[in-house]
Each structure stands twice: as structure tokens, then as C-alpha cells.
Design a protein around this motif. Structure first.
Motif, PDB file in Angstrom:
ATOM      1  N   CYS A  83      -2.831  32.480  25.698  1.00 46.44           N
ATOM      2  CA  CYS A  83      -2.449  33.630  26.420  1.00 46.44           C
ATOM      3  C   CYS A  83      -1.271  34.336  25.729  1.00 46.44           C
ATOM      4  N   ALA A  84      -0.776  33.746  24.640  1.00 46.69           N
ATOM      5  CA  ALA A  84       0.491  34.195  23.920  1.00 46.69           C
ATOM      6  C   ALA A  84       0.512  35.673  23.955  1.00 46.69           C
ATOM      7  N   GLU A  85      -0.526  36.354  23.716  1.00 43.80           N
ATOM      8  CA  GLU A  85      -0.525  37.854  23.560  1.00 43.80           C
ATOM      9  C   GLU A  85      -0.012  38.437  25.030  1.00 43.80           C
ATOM     10  N   LEU A  86      -0.634  37.815  25.897  1.00 35.31           N
ATOM     11  CA  LEU A  86      -0.604  38.719  27.211  1.00 35.31           C
ATOM     12  C   LEU A  86       0.376  38.025  27.980  1.00 35.31           C
ATOM     13  N   TYR A  87       1.001  37.064  27.923  1.00 35.01           N
ATOM     14  CA  TYR A  87       1.777  36.282  28.585  1.00 35.01           C
ATOM     15  C   TYR A  87       3.250  37.036  29.125  1.00 35.01           C
ATOM     16  N   ASP A  88       3.517  37.890  28.398  1.00 39.13           N
ATOM     17  CA  ASP A  88       5.141  38.597  28.804  1.00 39.13           C
ATOM     18  C   ASP A  88       4.638  39.629  29.725  1.00 39.13           C
ATOM     19  N   GLY A  89       3.576  40.251  29.617  1.00 40.00           N
ATOM     20  CA  GLY A  89       3.146  41.404  30.563  1.00 40.00           C
ATOM     21  C   GLY A  89       2.728  40.771  31.898  1.00 40.00           C
ATOM     22  N   ALA A  90       2.319  39.536  32.010  1.00 42.40           N
ATOM     23  CA  ALA A  90       1.756  38.895  33.232  1.00 42.40           C
ATOM     24  C   ALA A  90       3.026  38.467  33.951  1.00 42.40           C
ATOM     25  N   VAL A  91       4.061  38.005  33.511  1.00 44.07           N
ATOM     26  CA  VAL A  91       5.178  37.223  34.048  1.00 44.07           C
ATOM     27  C   VAL A  91       6.397  37.939  34.106  1.00 44.07           C
ATOM     28  N   ARG A  92       6.854  38.822  33.207  1.00 43.40           N
ATOM     29  CA  ARG A  92       8.082  39.456  33.153  1.00 43.40           C
ATOM     30  C   ARG A  92       8.514  40.171  34.506  1.00 43.40           C
ATOM     31  N   PRO A  93       7.826  40.883  35.078  1.00 39.36           N
ATOM     32  CA  PRO A  93       8.220  41.271  36.502  1.00 39.36           C
ATOM     33  C   PRO A  93       8.822  40.297  37.263  1.00 39.36           C
ATOM     34  N   PHE A  94       8.361  39.154  37.499  1.00 38.83           N
ATOM     35  CA  PHE A  94       8.914  38.102  38.032  1.00 38.83           C
ATOM     36  C   PHE A  94      10.015  37.350  37.334  1.00 38.83           C
ATOM     37  N   SER A  95       9.962  37.392  35.907  1.00 37.84           N
ATOM     38  CA  SER A  95      10.800  36.551  35.141  1.00 37.84           C
ATOM     39  C   SER A  95      12.165  37.154  34.952  1.00 37.84           C
ATOM     40  N   ASP A  96      11.944  38.418  34.774  1.00 33.91           N
ATOM     41  CA  ASP A  96      13.250  39.255  34.157  1.00 33.91           C
ATOM     42  C   ASP A  96      14.343  39.099  35.197  1.00 33.91           C
ATOM     43  N   PRO A  97      14.236  39.352  36.432  1.00 38.15           N
ATOM     44  CA  PRO A  97      15.455  39.130  37.302  1.00 38.15           C
ATOM     45  C   PRO A  97      16.110  37.683  37.302  1.00 38.15           C
ATOM     46  N   ILE A  98      15.209  36.818  36.908  1.00 41.63           N
ATOM     47  CA  ILE A  98      15.695  35.419  36.949  1.00 41.63           C
ATOM     48  C   ILE A  98      16.441  35.143  35.638  1.00 41.63           C
ATOM     49  N   ARG A  99      15.978  35.678  34.388  1.00 40.68           N
ATOM     50  CA  ARG A  99      16.576  35.658  33.265  1.00 40.68           C
ATOM     51  C   ARG A  99      17.888  36.269  33.356  1.00 40.68           C
ATOM     52  N   LYS A 100      18.118  37.481  33.875  1.00 41.58           N
ATOM     53  CA  LYS A 100      19.260  38.388  34.014  1.00 41.58           C
ATOM     54  C   LYS A 100      20.087  37.494  34.903  1.00 41.58           C
ATOM     55  N   GLU A 101      19.782  36.840  35.933  1.00 40.06           N
ATOM     56  CA  GLU A 101      20.812  35.795  36.651  1.00 40.06           C
ATOM     57  C   GLU A 101      21.075  34.994  36.120  1.00 40.06           C
ATOM     58  N   LEU A 102      20.220  34.273  35.252  1.00 43.64           N
ATOM     59  CA  LEU A 102      20.748  32.918  34.402  1.00 43.64           C
ATOM     60  C   LEU A 102      21.757  33.468  33.352  1.00 43.64           C
ATOM     61  N   LEU A 103      21.668  34.461  32.697  1.00 43.65           N
ATOM     62  CA  LEU A 103      22.406  34.949  31.680  1.00 43.65           C
ATOM     63  C   LEU A 103      23.979  35.101  32.350  1.00 43.65           C
ATOM     64  N   GLU A 104      23.928  35.896  33.587  1.00 42.21           N
ATOM     65  CA  GLU A 104      25.280  35.909  34.139  1.00 42.21           C
ATOM     66  C   GLU A 104      25.951  34.631  34.367  1.00 42.21           C
TER      67      GLU A 104
END
Length: 280
Positions: A83-104
């Protein structure tokens, strides 16, 4: 990836999207207003970036380094190859806020010359972004999935990142070149996939310089662990278990970290900072 995962994967993705929209978004607004009060455990760590050392691995390896042999545990990540080709599209709406908080959360503990390891980099979006904030340092992205390593390397090349290195590696048995090399290790939404949590925690500790820190973002409050367990077991490739803050603290202290801080940074998501002593 089995038939149940193929059938229920879209269900899990839809649930993640809904969680981001109806849970994360309001919580982020409350944070901005100073009204979000996360549950915390342990002492809050001091932000003290380590003195920078010159990059080494990114200069020594201009192409991804792959394993010579396929390890026995590779079956745990075969689903990610598929699922490497499709993985980002499936999870990024959920993971992006978490990534942003982790970077901060991480930024006060890093300098522009920090060496950072992402041992489960997936498609590389977080690793490539952070590498851009380390102009005098480097970001080493590793993953057991060969397809994910290839995607990360491609994303880094497209972004013009020259301070990155890429390794196919088992998180519980990382290359000897990683030993004592890094200022920080970050694991974002990956720890629940590790077949051997104690070995992974020990590997994080081994990779850090004295005074280095591990940063882990994962599902963690007990209420989230309980409601997410069943569908994660069925629909999430390679899922092993989520851990509470108390379980992360016990695990990381047992691996040799000196202090562990945990907070529910977003509803259902625990952020852990595990610190090492400056004297080793």
C-alpha cells in the motif's frame, strides 16, 4: 495484506478522517485559545539542544542502503510494501495534525545542527520536512519496508534535501553506525507496529548520544487503547498494540532512559519524551 485488511482498510481510513475533523480540529482550536489542558505524566524535560557534531552518514551514503538479506520479521511490513503508493492519501488527514504537534514539541530540543533519526519513516513526509529545518545537521530516515525507503528517498530528492541518508533497517536491530550517533530519535504513529517493543525502546536508547532524547507519538490514553484495539487488529497492517502513558514510561525506563514525560497532546494521542543522562 489479507482480505480483511483490504475490506476494512477504507473503513479505518474513514474513521481516521472523521477523527481528524470532529476531534482533532476542535481540540487544536481549544489549544490556540489556551483552553486545552492535556493529561500529563512525569517531569517535563528541559529544552537543552546538544552541541552540534558534523554530519557524517548523509555524506557517506548518497543512495539508500538496503539489507543484504530479507529478515524473518519482514512479513510484518509486507502490507506497507503493497500500500506504499496509497498510504499517504489514506492517513494524512489524520496524521498531519499529529506531525505538526510533534514538530512543535521537538523544536525547542533541537538546533540547526542536530542529528535526528526517524527509524520508521514510512513515506518520509515528516522526515523530509524536519530535514529542511536542520541546515547544518542531518536527518537519517530508516524503515524495514523497502518500498517505503524508496519513496522517502524519492521525496527527499524532489525536495532537494542533501542532508539525508536512507536505510532499510529493523527498528529493533539498527545498524552499528547508528550507535551513540543521534541527538534525537522520533517515532510518529509507528510504535504500535513494532513486534518487540522492549527491543525497539532499547534500540532507541542505543542510538542516542548522552543527553539525547526520544520523541514518540502514538495512540496512548487508555480510553483510546480500548476503543481502537479491535479494528486496528483487523484493518491496520502490522498492528501489534497501543500503550498507555504508564506503559510507555515503564517500557522506556526499563530500556535505560533516565526520565520519561508523557502527555495527551491531542485527544487519543500520547506524546512521549524519553531523556538520557548527559554523562551517558
Amino acid at each position: 495484506m489479507n482480505s480483511a485488511q483490504l475490506a476494512l482498510g477504507p473503513v479505518l481510513a474513514a474513521q481516521l478522517w472523521n477523527w481528524s475533523l470532529f476531534v482533532f480540529a476542535p481540540a487544536i482550536q481549544l489549544k490556540r485559545a489556551g483552553l486545552y489542558r492535556p493529561t500529563t505524566l512525569g517531569p517535563s524535560p528541559t529544552a537543552a539542544p546538544l552541541p552540534a557534531l558534523a554530519p557524517d552518514l548523509s555524506g557517506a551514503h548518497d543512495a539508500p542502503v538496503f539489507l543484504d538479506e530479507t529478515p524473518e520479521i519482514y512479513a510484518s511490513v509486507e502490507g506497507f510494501d503493497v500500500c506504499a503508493e496509497l498510504y499517504d492519501g489514506a492517513v494524512r488527514p489524520f496524521s498531519d495534525p499529529i506531525r505538526k504537534e510533534l514538530l512543535e514539541l521537538m523544536r525547542p530540543h533541537l538546533s540547526q545542527g542536530s542529528r535526528v533519526l526517524d527509524p520508521s519513516s514510512g513515506t518520509g513526509s515528516l522526515a523530509v520536512e524536519l530535514a529542511g529545518e536542520l541546515p547544518e545537521g542531518e536527518l537519517v530516515a530508516a524503515d524495514l519496508s523497502r518500498a517505503m525507503v524508496e519513496r522517502t528517498a524519492a521525496a527527499a530528492a524532489a525536495a532537494g534535501r542533501t542532508n539525508m541518508a536512507f536505510f532499510q533497517a529493523d527498528v529493533a536491530a539498527m545498524p552499528e553506525a547508528f550507535t551513540g550517533y543521534f541527538d534525537a530519535v522520533m517515532s510518529c504513529l509507528s510504535f504500535h507496529h513494532y513486534p518487540d517493543g522492549p527491543a525497539a525502546a532499547a534500540s532507541f536508547r542505543k542510538a542516542l548520544r548522552p543527553g539525547g532524547k526520544a520523541f514518540i507519538a502514538d495512540g496512548g490514553p487508555k480510553w483510546f487503547v480500548d476503543i481502537a484495539r479491535d479494528i486496528s487488529r483487523i484493518a491496520d497492517p502490522g498492528f501489534v498494540q497501543h500503550r498507555t502513558g504508564e506503559e510507555f514510561s515503564e517500557l522506556l525506563l526499563g530500556a535505560g532512559f533516565s526520565e520519561v514525560y508523557w502527555e495527551e497532546a491531542l485527544p487519543g494521542i500520547g506524546f512521549t519524551i524519553a531523556s538520557t543522562r548527559t554523562s551517558g
